[in-house]
Design an enzyme around this catalytic site. Sequence first.
Site, PDB file in Angstrom:
ATOM      1  CD  GLN A 221      -2.799  -1.072   2.537  1.00 45.86           C
ATOM      2  OE1 GLN A 221      -2.794  -1.982   3.372  1.00 45.86           O
ATOM      3  NE2 GLN A 221      -3.383  -0.048   2.719  1.00 45.86           N
TER       4      GLN A 221
ATOM      5  CD  GLU B 205      -9.466   3.285   7.249  1.00 42.24           C
ATOM      6  OE1 GLU B 205      -9.519   4.554   6.895  1.00 42.24           O
ATOM      7  OE2 GLU B 205      -8.807   2.818   8.054  1.00 42.24           O
TER       8      GLU B 205
ATOM      9  CG  PHE C 183      -4.968   3.488  11.454  1.00 42.75           C
ATOM     10  CD1 PHE C 183      -4.174   2.701  10.640  1.00 42.75           C
ATOM     11  CD2 PHE C 183      -4.709   4.450  12.000  1.00 42.75           C
ATOM     12  CE1 PHE C 183      -2.729   3.017  10.640  1.00 42.75           C
ATOM     13  CE2 PHE C 183      -3.173   4.930  12.039  1.00 42.75           C
ATOM     14  CZ  PHE C 183      -2.405   4.184  11.399  1.00 42.75           C
TER      15      PHE C 183
ATOM     16  CB  ALA D 287      -6.140   7.593   6.377  1.00 48.51           C
TER      17      ALA D 287
ATOM     18  NE  ARG E  93      -7.577   7.260  11.657  1.00 50.29           N
ATOM     19  CZ  ARG E  93      -8.414   7.986  11.062  1.00 50.29           C
ATOM     20  NH1 ARG E  93      -9.676   8.165  11.152  1.00 50.29           N
ATOM     21  NH2 ARG E  93      -7.701   8.867  10.063  1.00 50.29           N
TER      22      ARG E  93
ATOM     23  CG  PHE F 111      -8.341  -5.776   3.992  1.00 51.45           C
ATOM     24  CD1 PHE F 111      -9.565  -5.086   3.472  1.00 51.45           C
ATOM     25  CD2 PHE F 111      -8.011  -7.040   3.302  1.00 51.45           C
ATOM     26  CE1 PHE F 111     -10.254  -5.940   2.481  1.00 51.45           C
ATOM     27  CE2 PHE F 111      -8.720  -7.646   2.280  1.00 51.45           C
ATOM     28  CZ  PHE F 111      -9.808  -6.927   1.726  1.00 51.45           C
TER      29      PHE F 111
HETATM   30  N1  MTE Z   1     -11.434  -2.707  -0.516  1.00 51.01           N
HETATM   31  C1  MTE Z   1     -10.726  -3.879  -0.674  1.00 51.01           C
HETATM   32  N2  MTE Z   1     -11.450  -4.501  -1.668  1.00 51.01           N
HETATM   33  N3  MTE Z   1      -9.531  -4.274  -0.392  1.00 51.01           N
HETATM   34  C2  MTE Z   1      -8.762  -3.846   0.369  1.00 51.01           C
HETATM   35  O1  MTE Z   1      -7.662  -4.084   0.722  1.00 51.01           O
HETATM   36  N4  MTE Z   1      -8.436  -1.865   2.208  1.00 51.01           N
HETATM   37  C3  MTE Z   1      -9.294  -0.957   2.886  1.00 51.01           C
HETATM   38  C4  MTE Z   1     -10.347  -0.121   2.017  1.00 51.01           C
HETATM   39  N5  MTE Z   1     -11.113  -1.166   1.126  1.00 51.01           N
HETATM   40  C5  MTE Z   1      -9.389  -2.598   1.129  1.00 51.01           C
HETATM   41  C6  MTE Z   1     -10.573  -2.243   0.849  1.00 51.01           C
HETATM   42  C7  MTE Z   1      -8.444   0.028   3.674  1.00 51.01           C
HETATM   43  S1  MTE Z   1      -7.880  -0.264   4.923  1.00 51.01           S
HETATM   44  C8  MTE Z   1      -8.431   1.319   3.327  1.00 51.01           C
HETATM   45  S2  MTE Z   1      -7.701   2.447   4.308  1.00 51.01           S
HETATM   46  C9  MTE Z   1      -9.096   1.782   2.046  1.00 51.01           C
HETATM   47  O2  MTE Z   1      -9.604   0.631   1.334  1.00 51.01           O
HETATM   48  C10 MTE Z   1      -7.895   2.155   1.109  1.00 51.01           C
HETATM   49  O3  MTE Z   1      -8.325   2.678  -0.109  1.00 51.01           O
HETATM   50  P1  MTE Z   1      -9.060   4.052  -0.554  1.00 51.01           P
HETATM   51  O4  MTE Z   1      -8.336   5.241   0.386  1.00 51.01           O
HETATM   52  O5  MTE Z   1      -8.793   4.399  -1.824  1.00 51.01           O
HETATM   53  O6  MTE Z   1     -10.276   3.933  -0.043  1.00 51.01           O
HETATM   54  N1  HPA Z   2      -5.006   5.966   8.764  1.00 48.33           N
HETATM   55  C1  HPA Z   2      -4.010   5.035   8.366  1.00 48.33           C
HETATM   56  N2  HPA Z   2      -2.921   4.832   8.048  1.00 48.33           N
HETATM   57  C2  HPA Z   2      -2.153   5.704   8.743  1.00 48.33           C
HETATM   58  C3  HPA Z   2      -2.808   6.794   9.351  1.00 48.33           C
HETATM   59  C4  HPA Z   2      -4.189   6.859   9.499  1.00 48.33           C
HETATM   60  O1  HPA Z   2      -4.706   7.705  10.154  1.00 48.33           O
HETATM   61  N3  HPA Z   2      -1.584   7.719   9.970  1.00 48.33           N
HETATM   62  C5  HPA Z   2      -0.550   7.128   9.520  1.00 48.33           C
HETATM   63  N4  HPA Z   2      -0.749   5.754   8.990  1.00 48.33           N
HETATM   64 MO1  MOS Z   3      -6.393   1.256   5.947  1.00 48.51          MO
HETATM   65  S1  MOS Z   3      -6.137   0.510   7.723  1.00 48.51           S
HETATM   66  O1  MOS Z   3      -6.033   2.719   6.582  1.00 48.51           O
HETATM   67  O2  MOS Z   3      -5.067   0.743   5.012  1.00 48.51           O
END
Ligand code: MTE
Ligand code: HPA
Ligand code: MOS
Length: 769
Positions: free
Chosen positions: A211, A726, A358, A525, A324, A242
């Site tokens: 990521q 999230e 988180f 995030a 958080r 995730f």
């Molecule tokens: N959705 C899928 N299909 N796979 C993933 O790994 N990660 C989640 C969420 N949805 C995830 C997911 C997490 S922890 C985060 S922070 C966000 O997607 C990150 O992507 P975004 O910021 O583009 O939403």
């Molecule tokens: N969310 C997810 N990842 C992070 C954050 C947060 O707030 N801060 C630092 N890494």
């Molecule tokens: Mo999501 S736990 O902020 O990768």
Amino acid sequence: MNAPDKHLAQGAAVPATGQPHVHESARAQVAGGATYIDDIPEVKGTLHAAPILSNVAHGHLRGVDAAAALAMEGVRGVVLAQDIPGDPILATFVHDEPIFARDKVEYVGQVVGLVVAETVMQARRAARQVRLDIEPLPAVLDVREALAAQSFVLKPVTVRRGEPEQRIAAAAHRLSGSLDVGGQEHFYLEGQVGYAMPLEQDQWWIYSSTQHPGEVQHWVAHALGLENHDVRVECRRMGGGFGGKETQAGHIAVWAALAARKFRRPVKLRLDRDDDFMVTGKRHPFAYDYEVGFDGDGRVAGLRLTMAVNCGFSADLSGPVADRAVFHVDNAYFLGDVEIASYRCRTNTQSHTAFRGFGGPQGMIVMEAILGDIARALGKDALDVRRANLYGTTERNVTHYDMTVEDNILAPLIARLEQSSAYRARRAEIAAWNDGSPVIKRGLALTPVKFGISFTATFFNQAGALVHVYGDGSVQVNHGGTEMGQGLHTKILQIVADELGVPFGRVRISATDTGKVPNASATAASSGTDLNGRAAQFAARQVRQRLAEYVAEKQNCRPEQVIFAHGQVSTPGAVMPWEQLVDDAYHSRVQLWSDGFYRTPKIHYDKHTLTGRPFYYFSYGAACTEVAIDTLTGENRVLKVDILHDVGHSINPAIDIGQIEGGFVQGMGWLTTEQLVWNGQGVLATHAPSTYKIPATGDVPAHFRVELWPEANPEDNVGGSKAVGEPPFMLAISVWEALRDAAAAARGGGPVRMDAPATAENVLKALRA
Ligand code: MTE
Ligand code: HPA
Ligand code: MOS
């Protein structure tokens, strides 16, 4: 910089955004044509690595005997701490984690080194034959034990407002209690993997399922004793992250790179599922103790809360995760006078890490637990107590960290869900049903979510992108975000297509690459689209503006009169195909590519007192869940779920609904069946799907209805949207609250302690306590 999306209003009649476009890789993924790291054709000479794991939770590492392994077929050698040319400590912020265990081991599963062989199975078999000489030391395995011993990875943090002790003492009613909430394994479908390739002149190319490619680049460079410009990291997509690939992917990449450096050969490291469980960090387990004072309506007057956070053996992201959690104890509610103490406890287990939400889920669940029990203590409906505690819009609207909640929509949102889910009628039906059912009891709960959007580390809230328009009119976008299945790339394609007024299919995304956009933040995030979407939009806007000026000059009009829509460019006097304009502009030497940069406005906070405005805005939602429990066995089932969730103006409703469904089901797994069990020796006993149970398709409730809240984000955010990744995870707290409601029905009322996850065993304990 943050100009509203004028182009959308004036231009494209059927914009790409707002449409349920199919995920840009969906067809390739279904047909097996989407490339993951392990699918990349292997370069000639590639070797494979497997980790050597500590089998002791805490001890002095006296020696490593690899003789038997080295004698095995195909084995090329081992890589240990002494083979690290750069810093033997990982380049994390806290700088407290050895790359390979050196003189001590700190958990079962800690990586001591690697065996490198011709094939992956040869490497794995040989790694099991390496003998470690470890003198055991006492291990701290339990978070409450760590708290009592003041075993911390980081200093405790306390947030305080007013005089909670006095308010609790003076309140009409008081409750105190404890709660333990378990961790969670990410169980991404694609396990952790890295593939490191030597380039010329001590430069390195790393394919990493990460990521955060920029951090992998930095960690690899630091471990190899090189500079960031010597390392290039690429990731086209992950098979799920995730949060589990925010930092943890970096370890795998560093290990692979060290092996590649030692043998001067490409090296691939792909963890087997059991090893992935044993090695990598999980969601932080939490233990809580609280005391709360409230009035006859259940309105909280004062709260004192202690959160013991099980961080594992090192800090990793535990500081921001625990922060958080502190920021989300309030969830949707005004807390009054409050003290929250957060202890970042050190145990001899995997170093726990980012996981969807988180720390937010761990902050919110305790407040929902308290409100549920206040309602049961008063004999009131829990929804009424929740409503009495909601943030107001003009008063009772300042959080315990001093941020004014300006955009609260929960009162109307909850009212609408209460109606559409027939909450009141079902409450009565369930009570009647329970009266006639001695063994099976049903429960119902409607819980809200308010989740803060922005990285709590303010500097992470920046992003860059590149938009290239090629001579044939096709467009390529690159940005610093990564794709993990969440649909980020699809949304970016939609945003860029609309900005240039071309069809979705004219735009392509290329792999995330530290050689293209530097210093990119983790995709985390939930802010991937907010940050990278805006950066890509700005890049495209610059190209469009250059083209508009070029056309305006030729057509004798103003640049604002040039409209880009449906693959055509029109002025008051003429219409031409996009391709023709691009071709003309190229021959007139107009720059057809641009960068874009975005940083989130308005946010700031003091990281010592945890006060300020850490979040740009909040995402809201609510879920109404009905469950049934078997009071003889503790077995339980989710029967019906109704969700109303706020994504602002959705950029892609199909993807957003998918995120809501997936997040909810993942949260349901955390709170029901996914139990991590460490035995008395600190061995994670649940390290495979045979013993660690994630939800299966059959666990998805038969009635599962998701509706989107219709209003745009009141803050200026890309396309009027809100982050979605999230927040829906925490809607699943309604499952756990409904289970407690069912348990209360079986017990004849009163507070219920039910530790999470609500496995059959924990449900039985809650019934019998
Ligand atoms: N959705 C899928 N299909 N796979 C993933 O790994 N990660 C989640 C969420 N949805 C995830 C997911 C997490 S922890 C985060 S922070 C966000 O997607 C990150 O992507 P975004 O910021 O583009 O939403
Ligand atoms: N969310 C997810 N990842 C992070 C954050 C947060 O707030 N801060 C630092 N890494
Ligand atoms: Mo999501 S736990 O902020 O990768």
